[in-house]
Every structure is written in structure tokens, then in C-alpha cells.
Write a protein that holds these residues in place. Structure first.
Motif, PDB file in Angstrom:
ATOM      1  N   GLN A  72       0.909  -1.265   0.156  1.00  0.00           N
ATOM      2  CA  GLN A  72       0.120   0.077   0.112  1.00  0.00           C
ATOM      3  C   GLN A  72       1.192   1.303  -0.133  1.00  0.00           C
ATOM      4  N   ARG A  73       2.013   1.094   0.789  1.00  0.00           N
ATOM      5  CA  ARG A  73       2.852   2.393   0.706  1.00  0.00           C
ATOM      6  C   ARG A  73       3.792   2.587  -0.410  1.00  0.00           C
ATOM      7  N   ALA A  74       4.213   1.488  -0.923  1.00  0.00           N
ATOM      8  CA  ALA A  74       4.604   1.481  -2.191  1.00  0.00           C
ATOM      9  C   ALA A  74       3.986   2.027  -3.232  1.00  0.00           C
ATOM     10  N   ASN A  75       2.516   1.660  -3.239  1.00  0.00           N
ATOM     11  CA  ASN A  75       1.775   2.009  -4.588  1.00  0.00           C
ATOM     12  C   ASN A  75       1.482   3.617  -4.169  1.00  0.00           C
ATOM     13  N   PHE A  76       1.176   4.136  -2.953  1.00  0.00           N
ATOM     14  CA  PHE A  76       1.034   5.600  -2.687  1.00  0.00           C
ATOM     15  C   PHE A  76       2.052   6.166  -3.187  1.00  0.00           C
ATOM     16  N   HIS A  77       3.325   5.753  -3.131  1.00  0.00           N
ATOM     17  CA  HIS A  77       4.601   6.707  -3.517  1.00  0.00           C
ATOM     18  C   HIS A  77       5.000   6.284  -5.101  1.00  0.00           C
ATOM     19  N   GLY A  78       3.892   6.009  -5.657  1.00  0.00           N
ATOM     20  CA  GLY A  78       4.325   5.605  -7.257  1.00  0.00           C
ATOM     21  C   GLY A  78       4.675   4.340  -7.660  1.00  0.00           C
ATOM     22  N   PHE A  79       5.133   3.554  -6.986  1.00  0.00           N
ATOM     23  CA  PHE A  79       5.660   2.110  -7.114  1.00  0.00           C
ATOM     24  C   PHE A  79       4.300   1.200  -7.790  1.00  0.00           C
ATOM     25  N   LYS A  80       4.919   0.298  -8.482  1.00  0.00           N
ATOM     26  CA  LYS A  80       3.863  -0.758  -8.852  1.00  0.00           C
ATOM     27  C   LYS A  80       4.515  -2.227  -8.506  1.00  0.00           C
ATOM     28  N   SER A  81       3.552  -3.005  -8.460  1.00  0.00           N
ATOM     29  CA  SER A  81       3.919  -4.454  -8.563  1.00  0.00           C
ATOM     30  C   SER A  81       3.373  -5.282  -9.564  1.00  0.00           C
ATOM     31  N   ARG A 123      -6.625  -8.441  14.790  1.00  0.00           N
ATOM     32  CA  ARG A 123      -5.726  -7.301  15.031  1.00  0.00           C
ATOM     33  C   ARG A 123      -4.900  -6.985  13.465  1.00  0.00           C
ATOM     34  N   THR A 124      -4.450  -8.072  12.890  1.00  0.00           N
ATOM     35  CA  THR A 124      -3.846  -7.898  11.674  1.00  0.00           C
ATOM     36  C   THR A 124      -4.907  -7.252  10.542  1.00  0.00           C
ATOM     37  N   TYR A 125      -5.923  -7.595  10.533  1.00  0.00           N
ATOM     38  CA  TYR A 125      -7.030  -6.956   9.723  1.00  0.00           C
ATOM     39  C   TYR A 125      -7.314  -5.609  10.146  1.00  0.00           C
ATOM     40  N   THR A 126      -7.620  -5.357  11.330  1.00  0.00           N
ATOM     41  CA  THR A 126      -7.845  -3.936  11.786  1.00  0.00           C
ATOM     42  C   THR A 126      -6.927  -3.064  11.280  1.00  0.00           C
ATOM     43  N   LEU A 127      -5.420  -3.361  11.361  1.00  0.00           N
ATOM     44  CA  LEU A 127      -4.292  -2.629  11.006  1.00  0.00           C
ATOM     45  C   LEU A 127      -4.414  -2.391   9.606  1.00  0.00           C
ATOM     46  N   ILE A 128      -4.395  -3.521   8.761  1.00  0.00           N
ATOM     47  CA  ILE A 128      -4.314  -3.382   7.323  1.00  0.00           C
ATOM     48  C   ILE A 128      -5.435  -2.254   6.855  1.00  0.00           C
ATOM     49  N   THR A 129      -6.886  -2.588   7.560  1.00  0.00           N
ATOM     50  CA  THR A 129      -7.746  -1.524   7.032  1.00  0.00           C
ATOM     51  C   THR A 129      -7.598  -0.173   7.359  1.00  0.00           C
ATOM     52  N   LEU A 130      -7.139   0.162   8.567  1.00  0.00           N
ATOM     53  CA  LEU A 130      -6.746   1.529   9.161  1.00  0.00           C
ATOM     54  C   LEU A 130      -5.641   2.233   8.836  1.00  0.00           C
ATOM     55  N   LEU A 131      -4.738   1.483   8.539  1.00  0.00           N
ATOM     56  CA  LEU A 131      -3.536   2.253   7.842  1.00  0.00           C
ATOM     57  C   LEU A 131      -3.226   1.989   6.266  1.00  0.00           C
ATOM     58  N   ASN A 132      -4.439   1.803   5.760  1.00  0.00           N
ATOM     59  CA  ASN A 132      -4.325   1.787   4.016  1.00  0.00           C
ATOM     60  C   ASN A 132      -4.317   3.260   3.655  1.00  0.00           C
ATOM     61  N   ARG A 143      -0.156   6.904   9.892  1.00  0.00           N
ATOM     62  CA  ARG A 143      -0.575   7.218   8.434  1.00  0.00           C
ATOM     63  C   ARG A 143       0.188   8.261   7.836  1.00  0.00           C
ATOM     64  N   SER A 144       0.248   9.460   8.629  1.00  0.00           N
ATOM     65  CA  SER A 144       0.890  10.433   8.149  1.00  0.00           C
ATOM     66  C   SER A 144       2.401  10.294   7.997  1.00  0.00           C
ATOM     67  N   ARG A 145       3.240   9.616   8.743  1.00  0.00           N
ATOM     68  CA  ARG A 145       4.576   9.185   8.678  1.00  0.00           C
ATOM     69  C   ARG A 145       4.654   8.285   7.442  1.00  0.00           C
TER      70      ARG A 145
END
Length: 159
Positions: free
Chosen positions: A45-54, A83-92, A145-147
Motif C-alpha cells: 500500500q505504501r509503495a503504491n502510494f509513492h508511485g511504485f507498482k507491483s 488485529r492484523t485485519y484491523t491494522l491493514i484496514t486502518l493504515l491503508n 498514516r501521516s508518517r
């Protein structure tokens, strides 16, 4: 040659990654906030946000050598997955935080109602714990998220 060299995809299991140095320097490494699983979703998700593709290529094969697990999840496994699913959802960071919150609450409230109806009390307790976790960590999650949105190669986040 009937195959493309690379097919773009949204997700690839981390066992099969090749990352460029530029991607690592821009997005950072796995976030230690994730206990088990989810760290690959988060990093992509972070890589995609910064313009990288997979993508995947039919010219490469990998073997993820791991044990085969049989049977049902125990309660600890279910808690860790939730907990993992919570974090994946909220940190997207590909979605607005408000959209992530709405998705999280819809998911948890619907699961609560279903498990109340089915009288699965241990699962009801887990969903209440996840809602409590979110309420207690609302501003921390927003800061994380902002970091993610800045170039960052030294993630040391604890929740």
C-alpha cells in the motif's frame, strides 16, 4: 512469445518479492506494528502510494518452503488475525482515513451483530476488543498514516 514480461497486480505475497533500492528508500521496510501477516499488504500500500507498482512475471518461479498447517484457528490465532485485519484496514494510505474508519466500523458492527445472533461469545469479545483498540489508538493511527506519506526508511513504530 505470447506472454508479457510483467503483469501488474495489486498484491503479491512477500515471499516472492524483488524490491528496488529506490522503493525501499522511499517506503521503508516492514512495519513492526504487524505481529504476523499483514506487513506485506501494508508495505505494498505504501509503495503504491509513492508511485511504485507491483507485478508478476511468467518467466520466474519461486518455492515458498513452509509447513502445511491443518486444523482450525485457535483463539490466539483468531485474535492475531483480527488485529492484523484491523491494522491493514486502518493504515491503508491509499484511502482517506475517514473512509478507512467507516469500512472498519461497518466490518466490526456487522460481525458483532452476526456473532450476537449466533451466540458466539468469544468472537463478540474479540470484535469489542478491536473497536476498543481503535478508539484508544485513534490519534496514534492517524500519526502512523501521516508518517507513511513521507519518504521513510526507518520505521520503528510501536502500538
Amino acid at each position: 512469445n505470447k506472454f508479457k514480461d510483467i503483469y501488474e497486480v495489486e498484491f503479491i505475497n512477500a515471499a516472492a518479492w524483488f524490491l528496488s533500492r529506490a522503493c525501499i528508500e522511499k517506503t521503508g521496510l516492514f512495519d513492526p506494528i504487524f505481529f504476523l501477516y499483514g506487513e506485506d499488504n501494508n508495505l505494498l500500500q505504501r509503495a503504491n502510494f509513492h508511485g511504485f507498482k507491483s507485478g508478476v512475471t511468467p518467466r520466474c518461479t519461486i518455492c515458498h518452503d513452509r509447513e502445511i498447517r491443518k486444523g482450525k484457528f485457535n483463539e490466539t490465532g483468531i485474535k492475531n488475525w483480527e488485529r492484523t485485519y484491523t491494522l491493514i484496514t486502518l493504515l491503508n494510505i491509499l484511502e482517506k482515513y475517514s473512509n478507512c474508519i467507516v469500512l472498519f466500523l461497518k466490518m466490526r458492527i456487522s460481525a458483532l451483530l452476526k456473532n450476537i445472533y449466533l451466540r458466539k461469545f468469544s468472537l463478540i469479545k474479540i470484535h469489542f476488543k478491536e473497536i476498543t483498540f481503535f478508539l484508544l489508538n485513534f490519534s496514534r493511527i492517524r500519526k502512523i498514516r501521516s508518517r507513511y506519506k513521507i519518504s521513510n526508511n526507518n520505521l520503528t513504530i510501536e502500538v
